[in-house]
Design an enzyme around this catalytic site. Sequence first.
Site, PDB file in Angstrom:
ATOM      1  N   GLN A  17     -28.933 -38.482  18.296  1.00  0.00           N
ATOM      2  CA  GLN A  17     -28.085 -37.580  17.523  1.00  0.00           C
ATOM      3  C   GLN A  17     -26.627 -37.571  17.982  1.00  0.00           C
ATOM      4  OE1 GLN A  17     -31.163 -34.273  17.860  1.00  0.00           O
ATOM      5  NE2 GLN A  17     -30.358 -33.878  15.835  1.00  0.00           N
ATOM      6  N   GLU A 164     -41.103 -32.002  20.846  1.00  0.00           N
ATOM      7  CA  GLU A 164     -41.695 -31.697  19.539  1.00  0.00           C
ATOM      8  C   GLU A 164     -42.637 -32.776  19.010  1.00  0.00           C
ATOM      9  OE1 GLU A 164     -38.565 -30.661  16.828  1.00  0.00           O
ATOM     10  OE2 GLU A 164     -37.978 -28.914  17.977  1.00  0.00           O
ATOM     11  N   TYR A 295     -36.869 -21.894  15.822  1.00  0.00           N
ATOM     12  CA  TYR A 295     -35.748 -21.718  14.901  1.00  0.00           C
ATOM     13  C   TYR A 295     -35.925 -20.623  13.866  1.00  0.00           C
ATOM     14  CZ  TYR A 295     -33.434 -25.818  16.758  1.00  0.00           C
ATOM     15  OH  TYR A 295     -32.788 -26.692  17.588  1.00  0.00           O
TER      16      TYR A 295
HETATM   17  C1  GAL Z   1     -35.246 -29.679  16.264  1.00  0.00           C
HETATM   18  C2  GAL Z   1     -34.903 -30.983  16.945  1.00  0.00           C
HETATM   19  C3  GAL Z   1     -33.425 -31.193  17.136  1.00  0.00           C
HETATM   20  C4  GAL Z   1     -32.618 -30.704  15.940  1.00  0.00           C
HETATM   21  C5  GAL Z   1     -33.036 -29.300  15.577  1.00  0.00           C
HETATM   22  C6  GAL Z   1     -32.342 -28.700  14.368  1.00  0.00           C
HETATM   23  O1  GAL Z   1     -36.461 -29.795  15.623  1.00  0.00           O
HETATM   24  O2  GAL Z   1     -35.534 -31.091  18.195  1.00  0.00           O
HETATM   25  O3  GAL Z   1     -33.224 -32.551  17.410  1.00  0.00           O
HETATM   26  O4  GAL Z   1     -32.782 -31.576  14.897  1.00  0.00           O
HETATM   27  O5  GAL Z   1     -34.384 -29.278  15.279  1.00  0.00           O
HETATM   28  O6  GAL Z   1     -31.011 -28.819  14.311  1.00  0.00           O
END
Ligand code: GAL
Length: 454
Positions: A17, A164, A295
């Site tokens: 990323q 993940e 999240y």
């Molecule tokens: C997670 C991931 C990150 C990023 C994030 C959202 O699932 O580990 O790499 O993509 O989500 O921004």
Amino acid sequence: MKFPKDFVWGSATSSYQIEGAWNTDGRGPSIWDAFCQIPGKVFEGDTGDVACDHYHKMKEDVALMKQMGLTAYRFSISWSRIFPQGQGEINEKGIQFYSELIDELLANDIEPWVTLYHWDLPLALQLEMDGWLNKEITDVFVDYAQLCFERFGDRVKHWITFNEAWVVAILGYGQGVFAPGRISNTEPYLAGHHILIAHAKAVQLYRTKFQKEQEGKIGITNNCDWREPLTDAVEDQKAAQRALEFFLAWFADPIYFGKYPKCMEDRLGDRLPKFTEEERQMLLGSTDFFGLNHYTTMLASEAKQINAGSVYGNGGLSEDQDVNLALDPNWELTEMQWAVVPWGCRKLLHWISDRYDHPNIVITENGCAYDDQLENGEVNDAKRVEFFKGYLEECAKAIEEGVNLTGYFAWSFMDNFEWASGYSKRFGMHYVDFDTLERTPKASAKWFADFLKQ
Ligand code: GAL
């Protein structure tokens, strides 16, 4: 808000990323390099070829971290930067890059937390061994892990084997929206199984050969959203519980209990592989902390009818768990279309604490995407501040209530390449109309082969 004195405060990134420099200094291609070239897979054809150019700007970036007051930084190693073919020949220039990064961090009093696998599998291992579908890859992963422990373990005291596994399994092998783009309702369980075994083997190696001398900790990071029952009805409560088990317990139960959750065994039958007794023993207790990426929250209800066509109705996920997922229309959404529900974070922390007997939990990712506007060279990110305030308040409450939360990493240190969403601001990956994309289960393997020939 009260946090313990030794609480770890950090921010996180991952190699593909941010690094860019995709073919610089001997780096081999990864499945994400290839995947980005498949038309329609990544929004507007974006790639990580340059990304944040962290490979060239590493020192500037560490200076920014210092300026921000970070005391810990979580990054991942690009496997194909140090083993261009995934195994065999070592690329010393790749080693040198990470070695210098680690030194730079330590010189700035920033503790490195290193993830070994954040999805960018060396392309060669996909082509030659079918990636995570082949059990033999578990030993190749261990060789890679060993090299990292040998070269960086004198300075790295926190290791995360996998980021993940759920995403790799479901998005990479179930829905095909992430590399390697496979679509199946059996492969996710096989890929996930091999990831767990690879994790356990790497931890065993670290513990027997390195931990005593290097005095580091090693664990795994899993992701989970909170699932709140849509109604008080028993069937919805059961659906929410089942959704959490299919999400998080899938990967955490084998480590804490030595087996998959019963509801997965019951529903999946032969599609869920079995651990040998030796693997079971190796998995049990194979983490020094509970890494959690969290999240958002969704409402869960018993699936009377599957939302055909929605991303949750594809790739064996919803069908297998029989849960319908929805959003409360009153919830605010981030640009990823993820709902902002701070209390969901606290409920999840308690769920983990109760189920796994009070483990040491580290939130290794939490954060939000907003459509930031530059005003005189600065961003007035009031919404982001509010997001962090909300989630951290709930974390503090959880700690007060007895949850053993010991660290928090904000995602992300920099704006970066957001996988299938590319660099767009308005494209939530879960809301892509995947049905408009090419869906050819076997084509990706052939495509990779052609890509390599170029
Ligand atoms: C997670 C991931 C990150 C990023 C994030 C959202 O699932 O580990 O790499 O993509 O989500 O921004």
